[in-house]
Design a protein around this motif. Sequence first.
Motif, mmCIF file in Angstrom:
data_model
loop_
_atom_site.group_PDB
_atom_site.id
_atom_site.type_symbol
_atom_site.label_atom_id
_atom_site.label_comp_id
_atom_site.label_asym_id
_atom_site.label_seq_id
_atom_site.Cartn_x
_atom_site.Cartn_y
_atom_site.Cartn_z
ATOM 1 N N VAL A 176 0.793 -1.045 -0.202
ATOM 2 C CA VAL A 176 -0.429 0.054 0.101
ATOM 3 C C VAL A 176 1.052 1.062 -0.031
ATOM 4 O O VAL A 176 0.664 2.413 -0.980
ATOM 5 N N GLU A 177 1.572 0.995 0.816
ATOM 6 C CA GLU A 177 2.593 2.647 1.111
ATOM 7 C C GLU A 177 3.130 2.736 -0.200
ATOM 8 O O GLU A 177 3.825 3.504 -1.323
ATOM 9 N N ALA A 178 3.800 1.436 -1.465
ATOM 10 C CA ALA A 178 4.280 1.349 -2.657
ATOM 11 C C ALA A 178 3.835 1.762 -3.658
ATOM 12 O O ALA A 178 3.625 2.496 -5.131
ATOM 13 N N ALA A 179 2.374 1.596 -3.848
ATOM 14 C CA ALA A 179 1.146 2.362 -4.532
ATOM 15 C C ALA A 179 1.121 3.544 -4.896
ATOM 16 O O ALA A 179 1.107 4.528 -4.290
ATOM 17 N N VAL A 182 -4.607 3.671 -4.365
ATOM 18 C CA VAL A 182 -5.351 2.457 -3.012
ATOM 19 C C VAL A 182 -6.121 2.625 -3.358
ATOM 20 O O VAL A 182 -7.096 3.138 -2.478
ATOM 21 N N MET B 32 -14.872 6.757 -5.061
ATOM 22 C CA MET B 32 -13.645 6.937 -6.053
ATOM 23 C C MET B 32 -13.819 6.502 -7.412
ATOM 24 O O MET B 32 -15.275 6.346 -7.137
ATOM 25 N N THR B 186 -13.687 2.879 -2.175
ATOM 26 C CA THR B 186 -13.679 3.800 -0.313
ATOM 27 C C THR B 186 -12.080 4.918 -1.362
ATOM 28 O O THR B 186 -11.144 3.085 -1.637
ATOM 29 N N LYS B 187 -11.265 5.194 -1.103
ATOM 30 C CA LYS B 187 -10.060 6.425 -1.196
ATOM 31 C C LYS B 187 -8.563 5.873 -0.320
ATOM 32 O O LYS B 187 -9.529 6.231 0.693
ATOM 33 N N VAL B 188 -7.740 5.430 -1.223
ATOM 34 C CA VAL B 188 -7.120 5.520 0.421
ATOM 35 C C VAL B 188 -5.658 6.594 0.111
ATOM 36 O O VAL B 188 -5.263 6.615 0.933
ATOM 37 N N LYS B 189 -6.142 6.441 -1.360
ATOM 38 C CA LYS B 189 -4.555 6.942 -1.802
ATOM 39 C C LYS B 189 -4.857 7.311 -2.836
ATOM 40 O O LYS B 189 -4.685 6.910 -3.834
ATOM 41 N N HIS B 190 -4.682 8.101 -3.323
ATOM 42 C CA HIS B 190 -4.722 8.989 -4.984
ATOM 43 C C HIS B 190 -3.603 9.741 -5.805
ATOM 44 O O HIS B 190 -3.513 10.533 -4.520
#
Lengths: 204, 204
Positions: A176-179, A182, B32, B186-190
């Motif tokens: 997740v950190e590298a993506a 997500v 998302m 759901t957005k985790v990271k964008h």
Amino acid sequence: MPQGQPTSVPDDGLTTRQRRNRALVVVHTGEMKGKSTAAFGLALRAWHQGWPIGVFQFVKSAKWKVGEESALRALGRVHEQTGEGGPVAWHKMGEGWSWIQRPGSEADHAADALEGWEQVKRDLAAQTYSFYVLDEFTYPVKWGWVDVDDVVRTLQERPGTQHVVITGRDADPRLVEAADLVVEMTKVKHPMDAGQKGQRGIEW
Amino acid sequence: MPQGQPTSVPDDGLTTRQRRNRALVVVHTGEMKGKSTAAFGLALRAWHQGWPIGVFQFVKSAKWKVGEESALRALGRVHEQTGEGGPVAWHKMGEGWSWIQRPGSEADHAADALEGWEQVKRDLAAQTYSFYVLDEFTYPVKWGWVDVDDVVRTLQERPGTQHVVITGRDADPRLVEAADLVVEMTKVKHPMDAGQKGQRGIEW
């Protein structure tokens, strides 16, 4: 090379990515089935761009994805016949990886998964595809069959413009950190809660 | 007919649905972009089943979906030429609905959206398709352009086996209640959080 972040890549991975037009690592995780479905939906966009698509299904039985496989293979044939869109390669662990001539490793899922990952690494190094779907890949990572640090490092150091979409529940926090992107698919309501079985055309 | 639940349909809608092999109403909502992408991914499965697919895009500008449209139209042509898969019809509000000969209503989005919904109602009554994507349909419902009670009643009373997937943010609670399957993206990271603009092949 030492474990972890090589010195040539910044901690947040942004500068390198921006330098190469930000090819993305996308993770679709969460408890709902939409993870793979959305990944194959993304593949439609990649196909339209004419990008070579490589799908790697890291599951023993891939029966749930026959619709997506059939449709994307049909799109690959459209490309072959008309030049529209991009080529599509579809690799399944469930039937023994296509590049392996020996179907004898059926019993060793861990070795099969690792062999799949090694091929992904070779393809990333060779820039074989522009769009990768590593379907259900979070599981061999979760189970330790594939080393997550190797995955993160390989993704960060991949050359050229290669988008990688990884699906599956319980994505490793380092993944997740590298993506770059997500998405978590969250269940609000599901018919199986009411005892409904999976059905043709919806679940597979 | 009175507003709300007709007496012939139970409150939970389950018995009727089960009687007709549970054609599903699916809602993809949340913040998302995967909502539409997953809907078009589902359409791949429907195509593989040979089901007639009808897509209705309830957006004025549909530029973000050109990849999906191009791929699904190509699959429709595969069906026409080889019989594989199912036929695909793609209707866009953004270019004036295909069944309307007058392109003069450009200024009235509410009327255009309502006209789109009226066509969906006609198609549901005629069982024109087996798989519907009502893309971004939550917005005309949210803005009151389309009456949500009419939508719920129409979905509950639709004949035969017709799956309907509705996408968009802020799905009306009555729509969620009426749906069989609701997935929230759901957005985790964008990457846009980091100032990245949308990019070819990923965002459209």
